[in-house]
Design a protein around this motif. Structure first.
Motif, short mmCIF file in Angstrom:
data_model
loop_
_atom_site.label_atom_id
_atom_site.label_comp_id
_atom_site.label_asym_id
_atom_site.label_seq_id
_atom_site.Cartn_x
_atom_site.Cartn_y
_atom_site.Cartn_z
N LYS A 109 0.76 -1.30 0.07
CA LYS A 109 0.20 0.06 0.04
C LYS A 109 0.92 1.13 0.02
O LYS A 109 1.90 1.31 0.77
CB LYS A 109 -0.87 0.05 1.25
N ASP A 117 -0.22 -4.88 -11.46
CA ASP A 117 -1.84 -4.79 -11.14
C ASP A 117 -2.14 -3.68 -12.07
O ASP A 117 -1.87 -2.55 -12.38
CB ASP A 117 -2.02 -4.22 -9.78
N ASN A 152 -4.89 -1.54 -12.67
CA ASN A 152 -5.43 -0.19 -12.65
C ASN A 152 -4.86 0.73 -11.51
O ASN A 152 -5.15 1.78 -11.04
CB ASN A 152 -6.93 -0.60 -11.74
N ASP A 153 -3.45 0.57 -11.78
CA ASP A 153 -2.59 1.60 -10.95
C ASP A 153 -1.50 2.06 -12.00
O ASP A 153 -1.36 1.44 -13.18
CB ASP A 153 -1.74 0.85 -10.05
N TRP A 210 -2.26 3.96 -15.32
CA TRP A 210 -3.52 2.98 -15.14
C TRP A 210 -4.13 2.38 -16.29
O TRP A 210 -4.88 1.01 -16.06
CB TRP A 210 -4.25 3.63 -14.05
N TRP A 230 -8.86 -6.32 -14.89
CA TRP A 230 -8.78 -6.67 -13.46
C TRP A 230 -7.74 -7.79 -13.09
O TRP A 230 -7.17 -8.37 -14.17
CB TRP A 230 -10.12 -7.66 -12.87
N GLY A 262 -3.05 5.53 -8.21
CA GLY A 262 -4.32 4.24 -8.42
C GLY A 262 -5.12 4.20 -7.15
O GLY A 262 -5.46 5.19 -6.50
N ASP A 263 -5.42 2.91 -6.76
CA ASP A 263 -6.30 2.69 -5.93
C ASP A 263 -5.65 2.51 -4.52
O ASP A 263 -6.24 1.88 -3.41
CB ASP A 263 -6.99 1.56 -5.99
N ASN A 264 -4.11 2.80 -4.56
CA ASN A 264 -3.49 2.51 -3.10
C ASN A 264 -3.13 1.17 -2.70
O ASN A 264 -2.73 0.95 -1.82
CB ASN A 264 -4.13 3.38 -1.82
N TYR A 290 -1.18 -1.84 -4.61
CA TYR A 290 -0.33 -2.03 -5.76
C TYR A 290 0.41 -3.57 -5.65
O TYR A 290 0.63 -3.88 -4.75
CB TYR A 290 1.01 -1.06 -5.62
#
Length: 200
Positions: free
Chosen positions: A61, A85, A87-88, A109, A116, A151-153, A155
Motif C-alpha cells: 500500500k 496490477d 488499474n494503477d 493505469w 482486473w 491508483g487505488d493505493n 499495488y
C-alpha cells in the motif's frame, strides 16, 4: 554475395545478443510489503487477470516504496517485460550510480488490455503483450527501479525482466596520431644528437 550473407548473419547475431536476459539482484530500503523480493526477477510471470495479492506477486500500500534491480555491470537495456496490477500507475527509472535516476517509462493505469488483476506488458515490438506507450530508445544502465505513482493505493508487481547486452568497455590506451608520433620521433632524435655531442 558473401558480404551480404555475412552482413545478415552479423545483424541476426546482434539482434539475438540484444534479446539476452539481463541478470538482476533485487533490493529495497522499503518495509511493509507482502511477498518475496525474489518474485520480481524469478522468470515467472503471473497469469493475466490473476489476483494481485498472491504468492506470485509483491504487493503493498502507498506510493512511498521503491524496488531496485542491480545489473552487476554496465548494460545496454533494450527492452523490458513486466507484470503489474492493472488499474494503477507505475514508474520505471534507470541509473548508472544508484544515486541519480532518469525515467525509462511510466505505466499509466489504463495501459494494457485486461480490466482486473495482473496485466503483462512489454516494450518489445514482437511481443504479444507489446504496449507502444512504454517503448523507449536503448539506454546504458547499471541499476533500475520500479515504484507506484498512483491508483487505488493497492499495488502489485509480479515480474520485471530486462533484456539487452553487457557493454564492453575498452581498457586499451589510445593510439597516438601519426603527427604526434613524428613529433616524438623528432624529439628523441634531437635528444640523441645533443647527448652524442656532449659525450664526444
Amino acid at each position: 554475395m558473401k558480404k551480404l550473407v555475412l552482413g545478415a548473419v552479423l545483424a541476426l547475431s546482434a539482434s539475438l545478443a540484444s534479446a539476452a536476459p539481463i541478470p538482476t539482484v533485487v533490493s529495497t530500503a522499503s518495509t511493509g510489503f507482502n511477498g518475496s523480493l525474489q518474485v520480481l526477477n524469478d522468470g515467472i510471470v503471473p497469469a493475466e487477470m490473476s489476483v494481485w495479492s498472491s504468492d506470485k506477486t509483491l504487493s503493498w500500500k502507498g506510493t512511498d516504496k521503491a524496488f531496485t534491480f542491480s545489473f552487476g555491470d554496465l548494460y545496454r537495456v533494450d527492452d523490458v517485460r513486466l507484470s503489474v496490477d492493472n488499474n494503477d500507475s507505475y514508474l520505471l527509472e534507470y541509473s548508472l550510480d544508484n544515486l541519480s535516476w532518469t525515467t525509462l517509462f511510466a505505466v499509466a493505469w489504463h495501459y494494457g488490455e485486461v480490466f482486473w488483476g495482473m496485466d503483462t506488458m512489454s516494450t518489445h515490438g514482437g511481443d504479444l503483450e507489446y504496449v507502444s506507450q512504454l517503448d523507449f530508445a536503448p539506454v546504458e544502465a547499471r541499476f533500475a527501479r520500479i515504484m507506484a505513482t498512483g491508483g487505488d493505493n493497492l499495488y502489485a508487481v509480479g515480474e520485471v525482466a530486462f533484456s539487452g547486452e553487457r557493454v564492453i568497455q575498452s581498457t586499451t590506451a589510445s593510439v597516438p596520431e601519426p603527427g604526434m608520433l613524428a613529433l616524438l620521433a623528432a624529439g628523441a632524435a634531437a635528444f640523441a644528437m645533443v647527448r652524442r655531442r656532449r659525450m664526444s
